[in-house]
Scaffold this motif. Structure first.
Motif, short mmCIF file in Angstrom:
data_model
loop_
_atom_site.label_atom_id
_atom_site.label_comp_id
_atom_site.label_asym_id
_atom_site.label_seq_id
_atom_site.Cartn_x
_atom_site.Cartn_y
_atom_site.Cartn_z
N TYR A 178 51.60 80.47 -54.36
CA TYR A 178 52.86 79.97 -54.89
C TYR A 178 52.54 78.81 -55.82
O TYR A 178 51.89 77.83 -55.41
CB TYR A 178 53.76 79.44 -53.76
N LEU A 179 52.99 78.87 -57.07
CA LEU A 179 52.69 77.84 -58.05
C LEU A 179 53.90 76.98 -58.41
O LEU A 179 53.79 75.77 -58.59
CB LEU A 179 52.11 78.48 -59.32
N GLU A 180 55.05 77.63 -58.53
CA GLU A 180 56.28 76.88 -58.80
C GLU A 180 57.47 77.70 -58.32
O GLU A 180 57.55 78.91 -58.55
CB GLU A 180 56.43 76.57 -60.30
N LEU A 181 58.38 77.02 -57.61
CA LEU A 181 59.59 77.66 -57.08
C LEU A 181 60.79 76.80 -57.46
O LEU A 181 60.65 75.77 -58.14
CB LEU A 181 59.49 77.82 -55.57
N ALA A 182 61.97 77.20 -57.03
CA ALA A 182 63.19 76.47 -57.38
C ALA A 182 63.10 75.01 -56.95
O ALA A 182 63.60 74.11 -57.64
CB ALA A 182 64.41 77.13 -56.73
N GLU A 183 62.42 74.74 -55.82
CA GLU A 183 62.31 73.37 -55.34
C GLU A 183 61.47 72.50 -56.28
O GLU A 183 61.69 71.30 -56.39
CB GLU A 183 61.68 73.32 -53.93
N GLY A 184 60.47 73.11 -56.92
CA GLY A 184 59.63 72.35 -57.84
C GLY A 184 58.21 72.88 -57.93
O GLY A 184 57.91 74.01 -57.54
N ILE A 186 54.55 73.38 -56.93
CA ILE A 186 53.91 73.47 -55.62
C ILE A 186 52.54 72.78 -55.64
O ILE A 186 51.69 73.10 -56.48
CB ILE A 186 53.73 74.95 -55.19
N THR A 187 52.35 71.83 -54.74
CA THR A 187 51.09 71.09 -54.67
C THR A 187 50.18 71.58 -53.55
O THR A 187 48.95 71.51 -53.66
CB THR A 187 51.35 69.59 -54.48
N LYS A 188 50.77 72.06 -52.45
CA LYS A 188 49.97 72.54 -51.32
C LYS A 188 50.65 73.73 -50.66
O LYS A 188 51.87 73.79 -50.58
CB LYS A 188 49.79 71.45 -50.27
N LEU A 189 49.83 74.65 -50.18
CA LEU A 189 50.32 75.74 -49.35
C LEU A 189 49.85 75.50 -47.92
O LEU A 189 48.71 75.10 -47.69
CB LEU A 189 49.79 77.09 -49.83
N ALA A 190 50.74 75.74 -46.96
CA ALA A 190 50.38 75.62 -45.54
C ALA A 190 50.10 77.01 -44.99
O ALA A 190 50.87 77.94 -45.21
CB ALA A 190 51.53 74.96 -44.78
N LEU A 191 48.98 77.14 -44.30
CA LEU A 191 48.60 78.41 -43.69
C LEU A 191 48.59 78.28 -42.17
O LEU A 191 48.20 77.23 -41.64
CB LEU A 191 47.23 78.86 -44.18
N ALA A 235 50.54 72.69 -39.68
CA ALA A 235 49.93 73.98 -40.02
C ALA A 235 48.43 73.94 -39.73
O ALA A 235 47.80 72.87 -39.65
CB ALA A 235 50.16 74.30 -41.49
N ALA A 236 47.84 75.11 -39.58
CA ALA A 236 46.41 75.19 -39.26
C ALA A 236 45.53 74.79 -40.44
O ALA A 236 44.42 74.27 -40.26
CB ALA A 236 46.06 76.61 -38.81
N LYS A 237 46.05 74.99 -41.67
CA LYS A 237 45.22 74.74 -42.85
C LYS A 237 46.12 74.49 -44.06
O LYS A 237 47.22 75.01 -44.15
CB LYS A 237 44.33 75.97 -43.09
N TYR A 238 45.63 73.67 -44.98
CA TYR A 238 46.35 73.41 -46.23
C TYR A 238 45.42 73.70 -47.41
O TYR A 238 44.23 73.35 -47.37
CB TYR A 238 46.80 71.94 -46.29
N ILE A 239 45.94 74.35 -48.44
CA ILE A 239 45.13 74.65 -49.62
C ILE A 239 45.89 74.26 -50.89
O ILE A 239 47.12 74.23 -50.91
CB ILE A 239 44.73 76.14 -49.69
N ASP A 240 45.12 73.97 -51.93
CA ASP A 240 45.67 73.75 -53.27
C ASP A 240 45.78 75.13 -53.92
O ASP A 240 44.74 75.78 -54.16
CB ASP A 240 44.74 72.84 -54.07
N PRO A 241 46.99 75.63 -54.22
CA PRO A 241 47.13 77.00 -54.72
C PRO A 241 46.49 77.23 -56.08
O PRO A 241 46.26 78.39 -56.46
CB PRO A 241 48.65 77.20 -54.79
N ARG A 242 46.17 76.17 -56.80
CA ARG A 242 45.56 76.32 -58.13
C ARG A 242 44.04 76.26 -58.13
O ARG A 242 43.41 76.68 -59.08
CB ARG A 242 46.12 75.24 -59.07
N HIS A 243 43.47 75.76 -57.05
CA HIS A 243 42.02 75.57 -57.04
C HIS A 243 41.34 76.13 -55.78
O HIS A 243 40.10 76.07 -55.69
CB HIS A 243 41.68 74.09 -57.17
N GLU A 244 42.07 76.63 -54.84
CA GLU A 244 41.44 77.14 -53.62
C GLU A 244 41.91 78.56 -53.34
O GLU A 244 43.01 78.94 -53.64
CB GLU A 244 41.80 76.24 -52.42
#
Length: 244
Positions: A178-184, A186-191, A235-244
């Protein structure tokens, strides 16, 4: 086909008829009730001339290679475009075409705009689709008495005047990002424990920039307009959707 030597003038236009038509007898026209009324700004209008057209509505267009798309919003009063919102996606050149279109469109009638080169095919196509909605009475403001005021187009953008953009990317091997949604933005994804997306962190870019322009510290503004959605916390893990 043979041409008659007689000419007729109707409303300043010279008409020439074939001899075959000239030799026909006249049959009077029966009913002539005009065009069917269309809903326009809270009224039913028999539109016969361009100046009979009013309304606010949207049109979506695309270019021949379908590399980009345009959403065009026009507010028309008495046939003349008073307000234009041009939103583009997918092509860098379209943004500059949109800049020109935003200057070209206001002040033109909808017929002029339909036959004006709006630089980009996607914008031209959006104008065509929008024109069809307007002249058929399918506008967003069809049942709003008096229509919508000039400036209503900006309401599509929300705070910070940014387009509603969704940017998502995925591969079979690595899954979704996820890179950008209605909220704004996206800086991190939670897995979760199964490496499935269960939430995300976002930044409201528009309001954040407004805050910075007013003199706020950029880092403080960033924190203020950062939020989360879903099961982000814990969450168990957090990633940067643009670099990870």
């Amino acid at each position: 086909m043979t041409l008659s030597s007689e000419f007729y003038t109707t409303k300043g236009t010279t008409m020439q008829y074939t001899t075959e038509v000239e030799h026909m007898c006249c049959v009077k026209k029966g009913c002539n009730h005009g065009p069917a009324p269309i809903p326009q700004e809270g009224a039913w209008t028999q539109s016969k001339k361009i100046e009979d057209i009013s309304g606010l509505t949207h049109g979506v267009g695309w270019c021949a290679p379908q590399q980009g798309a345009c959403k065009l919003t026009l507010n028309v009063k008495n046939g003349v475009i008073q307000e234009a919102l041009v939103e583009t996606i997918g092509c860098s050149g379209m943004t500059h075409s949109a800049a020109m279109a935003s200057e070209i469109l206001p002040g033109k009638t909808v017929l002029e705009a339909l036959n004006t080169d709006l630089v980009c095919d996607a914008i031209n196509t959006a104008m065509r689709e929008l024109f069809l909605q307007i002249v058929y009475g399918r506008t967003q403001s069809a049942y709003s008495e008096g229509g919508l005021p000039i400036g209503a187009g900006l309401e599509d953008l929300g705070k910070g005047l940014r387009s509603q953009v969704g940017t998502l990317y995925g591969t079979l091997k690595k899954g979704s990002r996820y890179l950008e949604l209605a909220e704004g933005y996206i800086t991190k994804l939670a897995l979760n424990a199964d490496d499935e997306i269960c939430g995300y962190q976002y930044v409201k870019v528009g309001p954040m920039m407004e805050e910075i322009k007013k003199g706020a510290d950029a880092n403080e503004a960033f924190k203020k307009y950062t939020g989360t959605y879903g099961q982000f916390e814990g969450a168990a893990k957090y990633i940067d959707p643009r670099h990870e």
